[in-house]
Design a protein around this motif. Sequence first.
Motif, PDB file in Angstrom:
ATOM      1  N   CYS A   9       0.851  -1.186   0.000  1.00 62.46           N
ATOM      2  CA  CYS A   9       0.000   0.000   0.000  1.00 62.46           C
ATOM      3  C   CYS A   9       0.885   1.234   0.000  1.00 62.46           C
ATOM      4  O   CYS A   9       1.740   1.393   0.877  1.00 62.46           O
ATOM      5  N   ARG A  10       0.699   2.102  -0.965  1.00 59.95           N
ATOM      6  CA  ARG A  10       1.433   3.375  -1.009  1.00 59.95           C
ATOM      7  C   ARG A  10       0.618   4.432  -0.269  1.00 59.95           C
ATOM      8  O   ARG A  10      -0.514   4.706  -0.646  1.00 59.95           O
ATOM      9  N   PHE A  11       1.207   4.998   0.766  1.00 57.05           N
ATOM     10  CA  PHE A  11       0.504   6.037   1.516  1.00 57.05           C
ATOM     11  C   PHE A  11       1.144   7.393   1.189  1.00 57.05           C
ATOM     12  O   PHE A  11       2.126   7.798   1.783  1.00 57.05           O
ATOM     13  N   SER A  12       0.576   8.041   0.174  1.00 58.66           N
ATOM     14  CA  SER A  12       1.052   9.358  -0.273  1.00 58.66           C
ATOM     15  C   SER A  12       2.559   9.348  -0.547  1.00 58.66           C
ATOM     16  O   SER A  12       3.266  10.305  -0.232  1.00 58.66           O
ATOM     17  N   TYR A  13       3.031   8.265  -1.138  1.00 58.08           N
ATOM     18  CA  TYR A  13       4.457   8.184  -1.480  1.00 58.08           C
ATOM     19  C   TYR A  13       4.741   9.040  -2.711  1.00 58.08           C
ATOM     20  O   TYR A  13       4.099   8.863  -3.749  1.00 58.08           O
ATOM     21  N   PRO A  14       5.699   9.962  -2.632  1.00 59.88           N
ATOM     22  CA  PRO A  14       5.976  10.868  -3.756  1.00 59.88           C
ATOM     23  C   PRO A  14       6.860  10.220  -4.812  1.00 59.88           C
ATOM     24  O   PRO A  14       8.042  10.538  -4.966  1.00 59.88           O
ATOM     25  N   ASP A  24       5.585  19.495 -12.257  1.00 64.40           N
ATOM     26  CA  ASP A  24       6.830  19.854 -12.951  1.00 64.40           C
ATOM     27  C   ASP A  24       8.063  19.432 -12.173  1.00 64.40           C
ATOM     28  O   ASP A  24       9.095  19.099 -12.758  1.00 64.40           O
ATOM     29  N   THR A  25       7.966  19.424 -10.850  1.00 63.94           N
ATOM     30  CA  THR A  25       9.112  19.057 -10.021  1.00 63.94           C
ATOM     31  C   THR A  25       8.662  18.120  -8.907  1.00 63.94           C
ATOM     32  O   THR A  25       7.480  18.078  -8.554  1.00 63.94           O
ATOM     33  N   ILE A  26       9.618  17.393  -8.339  1.00 60.08           N
ATOM     34  CA  ILE A  26       9.291  16.509  -7.216  1.00 60.08           C
ATOM     35  C   ILE A  26       8.879  17.328  -6.001  1.00 60.08           C
ATOM     36  O   ILE A  26       8.066  16.894  -5.190  1.00 60.08           O
ATOM     37  N   GLU A  27       9.410  18.534  -5.880  1.00 58.62           N
ATOM     38  CA  GLU A  27       9.017  19.410  -4.775  1.00 58.62           C
ATOM     39  C   GLU A  27       7.541  19.774  -4.858  1.00 58.62           C
ATOM     40  O   GLU A  27       6.834  19.810  -3.846  1.00 58.62           O
ATOM     41  N   GLU A  28       7.053  20.025  -6.071  1.00 58.79           N
ATOM     42  CA  GLU A  28       5.634  20.324  -6.253  1.00 58.79           C
ATOM     43  C   GLU A  28       4.784  19.106  -5.903  1.00 58.79           C
ATOM     44  O   GLU A  28       3.714  19.239  -5.300  1.00 58.79           O
ATOM     45  N   ARG A  29       5.255  17.919  -6.280  1.00 59.28           N
ATOM     46  CA  ARG A  29       4.504  16.703  -5.960  1.00 59.28           C
ATOM     47  C   ARG A  29       4.433  16.490  -4.453  1.00 59.28           C
ATOM     48  O   ARG A  29       3.374  16.145  -3.917  1.00 59.28           O
ATOM     49  N   ILE A  30       5.555  16.690  -3.768  1.00 59.23           N
ATOM     50  CA  ILE A  30       5.571  16.522  -2.311  1.00 59.23           C
ATOM     51  C   ILE A  30       4.636  17.530  -1.654  1.00 59.23           C
ATOM     52  O   ILE A  30       3.882  17.190  -0.732  1.00 59.23           O
ATOM     53  N   ALA A  31       4.673  18.763  -2.121  1.00 61.68           N
ATOM     54  CA  ALA A  31       3.798  19.791  -1.554  1.00 61.68           C
ATOM     55  C   ALA A  31       2.328  19.426  -1.753  1.00 61.68           C
ATOM     56  O   ALA A  31       1.497  19.624  -0.856  1.00 61.68           O
ATOM     57  N   TYR A  32       2.004  18.878  -2.904  1.00 62.01           N
ATOM     58  CA  TYR A  32       0.628  18.448  -3.187  1.00 62.01           C
ATOM     59  C   TYR A  32       0.221  17.284  -2.289  1.00 62.01           C
ATOM     60  O   TYR A  32      -0.835  17.307  -1.646  1.00 62.01           O
ATOM     61  N   LEU A  33       1.071  16.272  -2.220  1.00 62.39           N
ATOM     62  CA  LEU A  33       0.735  15.074  -1.451  1.00 62.39           C
ATOM     63  C   LEU A  33       0.687  15.330   0.047  1.00 62.39           C
ATOM     64  O   LEU A  33      -0.103  14.720   0.767  1.00 62.39           O
ATOM     65  N   TYR A  34       1.547  16.225   0.528  1.00 60.34           N
ATOM     66  CA  TYR A  34       1.671  16.437   1.971  1.00 60.34           C
ATOM     67  C   TYR A  34       0.899  17.638   2.484  1.00 60.34           C
ATOM     68  O   TYR A  34       1.063  18.041   3.639  1.00 60.34           O
ATOM     69  N   SER A  35       0.057  18.216   1.653  1.00 62.04           N
ATOM     70  CA  SER A  35      -0.770  19.308   2.159  1.00 62.04           C
ATOM     71  C   SER A  35      -1.627  18.786   3.299  1.00 62.04           C
ATOM     72  O   SER A  35      -2.112  17.646   3.263  1.00 62.04           O
ATOM     73  N   SER A  37      -4.648  19.403   4.371  1.00 65.35           N
ATOM     74  CA  SER A  37      -6.041  19.031   4.093  1.00 65.35           C
ATOM     75  C   SER A  37      -6.115  17.697   3.361  1.00 65.35           C
ATOM     76  O   SER A  37      -6.972  16.847   3.664  1.00 65.35           O
ATOM     77  N   ARG A  38      -5.210  17.482   2.405  1.00 67.24           N
ATOM     78  CA  ARG A  38      -5.217  16.213   1.678  1.00 67.24           C
ATOM     79  C   ARG A  38      -4.842  15.059   2.595  1.00 67.24           C
ATOM     80  O   ARG A  38      -5.500  14.012   2.592  1.00 67.24           O
ATOM     81  N   LEU A  39      -3.792  15.216   3.385  1.00 70.14           N
ATOM     82  CA  LEU A  39      -3.375  14.141   4.277  1.00 70.14           C
ATOM     83  C   LEU A  39      -4.442  13.818   5.320  1.00 70.14           C
ATOM     84  O   LEU A  39      -4.627  12.660   5.698  1.00 70.14           O
ATOM     85  N   GLU A  40      -5.143  14.845   5.783  1.00 70.75           N
ATOM     86  CA  GLU A  40      -6.204  14.595   6.755  1.00 70.75           C
ATOM     87  C   GLU A  40      -7.270  13.688   6.152  1.00 70.75           C
ATOM     88  O   GLU A  40      -7.747  12.742   6.806  1.00 70.75           O
ATOM     89  N   GLU A  41      -7.640  13.928   4.903  1.00 73.59           N
ATOM     90  CA  GLU A  41      -8.618  13.073   4.241  1.00 73.59           C
ATOM     91  C   GLU A  41      -8.070  11.659   4.070  1.00 73.59           C
ATOM     92  O   GLU A  41      -8.773  10.667   4.319  1.00 73.59           O
ATOM     93  N   ARG A  42      -6.804  11.532   3.674  1.00 71.46           N
ATOM     94  CA  ARG A  42      -6.226  10.210   3.472  1.00 71.46           C
ATOM     95  C   ARG A  42      -6.162   9.426   4.782  1.00 71.46           C
ATOM     96  O   ARG A  42      -6.438   8.227   4.816  1.00 71.46           O
ATOM     97  N   PHE A  43      -5.800  10.101   5.861  1.00 71.13           N
ATOM     98  CA  PHE A  43      -5.750   9.424   7.156  1.00 71.13           C
ATOM     99  C   PHE A  43      -7.142   8.942   7.570  1.00 71.13           C
ATOM    100  O   PHE A  43      -7.294   7.823   8.083  1.00 71.13           O
ATOM    101  N   ARG A  44      -8.134   9.772   7.379  1.00 66.25           N
ATOM    102  CA  ARG A  44      -9.488   9.388   7.763  1.00 66.25           C
ATOM    103  C   ARG A  44      -9.961   8.184   6.961  1.00 66.25           C
ATOM    104  O   ARG A  44     -10.566   7.245   7.509  1.00 66.25           O
TER     105      ARG A  44
END
Length: 270
Positions: A9-14, A24-35, A37-44
């Motif tokens: 199971c991948r849990f918000s793995y960048p 465009d960059t891995i930094e943008e992907r990390i920022a998206y995945l680790y926001s 609000s998004r992580l709160e939904e994934r945890f729930r």
Amino acid sequence: MTLQVIGLCRFSYPAIGGFQVDHDTIEERIAYLYSESRLEERFRLFEAVALPSLHAQTDSDFELIIVIGDQLPAHHVKRLEALISDIPQACIHAEPPRPQREVMKQILNAARRDFSQPCLQFRLDDDDAVAVDFVERLRKAAADCAVLTAQHKSVAFDWTKGYIAEYSADGIAATEIFRPFDVAALGMWVKGDCHLTIMNFAHNKINRFMPAVSFDEPRMFVRGHNESNDSRQKAVKGVQVTPLSFEDAKRFHKRFAIDIDHVQQIFKGS
């Protein structure tokens, strides 16, 4: 020797690649995945949907590797550790951003206790659930198809019917679907000394590369429908869901260990 069963199971793995949403960059992907609000939904969703279905498996002899990024903030790592504390089959594996298929294949192959022996593998998204007898039926399917597996490097086993569901403080809304070779309730037998893994293949194309055995019964999966689905960040055809009745909710709980009261409690205030 008991056939080893490994889940991933991948849990918000960048990952580099592996997403339908481009960055465009891995930094943008990390920022998206680790926001937050998004992580709160994934945890729930992970707590209310995926983990209960795994905790309730009638065959508890399996392993689940939860892959996270090595930059996931420490407080989120601790929250994840707490959530899986009562699931001894689960472990957390942290990786830096790497190409999606490469890293997942390495993790799965490294998890094999005896590489000379065959194993079963499955993958699960963090917002999906499998039926409580998924591991049991996956193992039985491999045993029933021993003549087939003896002739091939790999064989896929797929349960084609399940549900799409949405979760909120109001409870669960769902609809039945027929969806062959989706992520949830798809397993793969791999022969000994073979480096193939279930992550070598796009799930919906796996039957192009090996024999595949499909089962129309019973309902075996629940696919989550939520704001942070990767596939829903682009235009996709909508799916109509309706609130579960009291009797439907009882059947959902019995089949997938998803409890409507637990869902409502987790999603209050979301």
